[in-house]
Design a protein around this motif. Structure first.
Motif, short mmCIF file in Angstrom:
data_model
loop_
_atom_site.label_atom_id
_atom_site.label_comp_id
_atom_site.label_asym_id
_atom_site.label_seq_id
_atom_site.Cartn_x
_atom_site.Cartn_y
_atom_site.Cartn_z
N THR A 195 0.80 -1.22 0.00
CA THR A 195 0.00 0.00 0.00
C THR A 195 0.84 1.27 0.00
O THR A 195 0.29 2.37 -0.11
N GLY A 196 2.15 1.15 0.14
CA GLY A 196 2.99 2.34 0.16
C GLY A 196 3.04 3.01 1.52
O GLY A 196 3.38 4.19 1.63
N THR A 197 2.73 2.25 2.57
CA THR A 197 2.82 2.76 3.93
C THR A 197 4.18 2.39 4.51
O THR A 197 4.71 1.33 4.19
N MET A 251 -4.20 2.18 7.24
CA MET A 251 -3.30 2.53 6.15
C MET A 251 -4.01 3.33 5.07
O MET A 251 -3.41 4.17 4.39
N TYR A 254 -3.64 6.90 5.74
CA TYR A 254 -2.32 7.43 5.40
C TYR A 254 -2.16 7.59 3.89
O TYR A 254 -1.76 8.65 3.40
N VAL A 255 -2.47 6.54 3.14
CA VAL A 255 -2.24 6.55 1.69
C VAL A 255 -3.11 7.60 1.00
O VAL A 255 -2.65 8.30 0.09
N HIS A 256 -4.34 7.73 1.43
CA HIS A 256 -5.23 8.73 0.83
C HIS A 256 -5.09 10.11 1.47
O HIS A 256 -5.89 11.00 1.18
N TYR A 338 -7.32 -3.81 -0.50
CA TYR A 338 -5.94 -4.25 -0.36
C TYR A 338 -5.78 -5.43 0.58
O TYR A 338 -4.93 -6.30 0.36
#
Length: 392
Positions: A195-197, A251, A254-256, A338
C-alpha cells in the motif's frame, strides 16, 4: 456460492447478545447527552472565571508599566486553560473516568487517569496559548479579515501537531514497542509494502493503560508516520484476518492523505468559525454579563470567545461528523481492496460496538456518529465479499 448480504450482516450483528447490544445503546445515547452537558459546563466555567475578575487582574498587572500584548495573551491563555481544567474536573472525572469504568471500558486507576489528565492539560494549555498569541496578533493587525488569516494559522498549527504527535507527545502517555518478529508483523509489513505505507515503523503500544477499547492507528505525516496497534486488540483475541482488516483501514487514512485533507477542510471551517465568532461575540458578552471585557481583541474576553466557539462547534457537529464518516468509509473501502478481509474487518467492527451502538437510526447516525454505523460498515463488507468471491 452466492452470499445473502442482509443475512450475513444479521449473522454478524447476532454475535452480540441482547444484553451487550442494549448496553452499547445505553452508553451511546448517554454519550450524545454528554455533548450538551459538556457545553453547559464550559459556559458555567467561563462565567465563573469572568465573574472572578482573575483575567482582568492579570491583564492590569502584566501591562501596568508598558503594553506587552503577546506576553499578556500567552499568560492569560495558560491561566484560563488551567483554571478551566480545575473547575471542570468533577465533570471530567464523571464523564471521562467514572462512567467509562461503570461500562467496563477502562480499568485505569483514578490516580493514573488524573495524572495523565493533568499532563494532557498542561500540554494543551501551552499549545493553545501559542496558537492564541498568533490569533490575537492577527486580530490587532490584520484588520477586518483577521478571521481568514486566523483560520489558516489554525490549520498550520494542526499540521505541526500531526507531525510532532508521534515523536514528542504520544510517547509521554504510552510505551511504543516495535512489533516482534512473527506472523502479525509479517502480515502488516506485507500489507504496508503493497500500500505504500512505511513498513519499518510498526509498533504495539500499551493502550490498555487508558482504555479497553479495540483500536489501532497510523499516526504522523511523511517521515514521522507509523503503524501502531493497541495491545487491547490482542487481549481481545484478534487473529491475522482482523489485524489485516483493521490495519488496512488505518493505512487507507495514510495513503489517501486523510489527515491532510481534514486539515484543509478545517482551515475553511476555522475561517467560518472565527467569522461567526466576530459577529456573535458582542451578544455572548452581554449574555454572560462580561461588563469589564472590551472587544473581541481583548484577551480578558477569552472566556466569552471560548463559549462562542463551543456553541458554533455544537451546531457544526453534524457537518463535521459527515466529513469524518466519509473518510472513514473510504478507509474501509481501501482495507477491503488491499487486505480483502471482509470477515476479519467485520469481526473487528463487532468488538467496537461496545462503545458505538451498532444499528442507530439514520438521523442519529447523521447527527452524532463520526464513523459509519457498525451495521452499515459490515453490510458494505459483506457486499464486497459477495462481489469478490474467492477464485475457484
Amino acid at each position: 456460492m452466492s452470499i445473502d448480504v442482509e443475512a450475513e450482516t444479521a449473522r454478524w450483528l447476532a454475535t452480540m447478545s441482547p444484553e451487550e447490544t442494549q448496553r452499547a445503546i445505553d452508553y451511546t445515547h448517554g454519550s450524545h447527552w454528554l455533548i450538551l452537558g459538556g457545553f453547559v459546563v464550559s459556559v458555567l466555567v467561563a462565567w465563573l472565571i469572568l465573574k472572578s475578575g482573575l483575567l482582568n487582574g492579570l491583564n492590569a498587572w502584566l501591562n501596568h508599566r508598558r503594553a506587552r500584548p503577546n506576553v499578556t495573551v500567552f499568560v492569560i491563555a495558560v491561566v484560563f486553560s488551567v483554571a478551566s481544567w480545575f473547575l471542570a474536573l468533577p465533570w471530567s472525572w464523571w464523564s471521562g473516568w467514572r462512567r467509562e469504568t461503570e461500562y467496563g471500558l477502562t480499568s485505569q486507576p483514578v490516580a493514573a487517569w488524573l495524572a495523565e489528565g493533568a499532563l494532557s492539560g498542561v500540554i494543551g494549555a501551552l499549545g493553545m496559548a501559542v496558537l492564541l498569541v498568533g490569533v490575537y496578533a492577527l486580530m490587532r493587525r490584520a484588520g477586518r479579515l483577521w478571521w481568514a488569516w486566523a483560520g489558516g494559522l489554525t490549520a498550520a498549527f494542526m499540521a505541526v501537531m500531526l507531525l510532532a504527535g508521534p515523536v514528542f507527545i504520544e510517547p509521554l502517555f504510552n510505551t511504543y514497542t516495535p512489533a516482534p518478529d512473527g506472523p502479525v508483523r509479517d502480515a502488516v509489513v506485507e500489507l504496508a509494502e503493497r500500500t505504500g505505507t512505511p513498513s519499518d515503523r510498526i509498533y504495539i503500544y500499551d493502550g490498555s493503560r487508558q482504555s479497553d477499547r479495540y483500536t489501532a492507528n497510523v499516526s504522523g505525516l511523511f517521515g514521522t508516520a507509523r503503524v501502531a496497534m493497541s495491545d487491547t486488540m490482542f487481549q481481545q483475541g484478534a487473529d491475522l484476518a482482523e489485524v489485516r482488516g483493521v490495519v488496512g483501514h488505518e493505512m487507507g487514512h495514510y495513503v489517501h492523505m486523510h489527515p491532510l485533507w481534514m486539515t484543509g477542510v478545517f482551515a475553511i471551517l476555522s475561517m467560518i468559525v472565527f467569522w461567526l465568532s466576530s459577529r456573535l461575540y458582542p451578544v455572548a458578552r452581554r449574555w454572560l454579563g462580561a461588563d469589564r471585557v472590551a472587544t473581541i481583541s481583548d484577551p480578558t474576553g477569552l472566556p466569552v470567545l471560548s463559549v462562542v466557539i463551543a456553541f458554533i462547534f455544537i451546531l457544526a457537529t453534524p457537518v463535521i461528523n459527515t466529513l469524518v464518516r466519509t473518510i472513514e468509509a473510504d478507509a474501509d473501502r481501501f482495507s477491503l481492496e488491499y487486505a480483502n478481509e471482509p470477515d476479519g474487518l467485520s469481526a473487528a467492527l463487532i468488538k467496537t460496538a461496545e462503545y458505538r451502538a451498532p444499528s442507530p437510526s439514520w438521523i442519529e447516525e447523521v447527527l452524532f456518529y463520526d464513523h459509519p454505523s457498525v451495521e452499515n460498515r459490515i453490510r458494505r463488507a459483506m457486499q464486497w465479499k459477495a462481489d469478490h468471491p474467492p477464485a475457484g
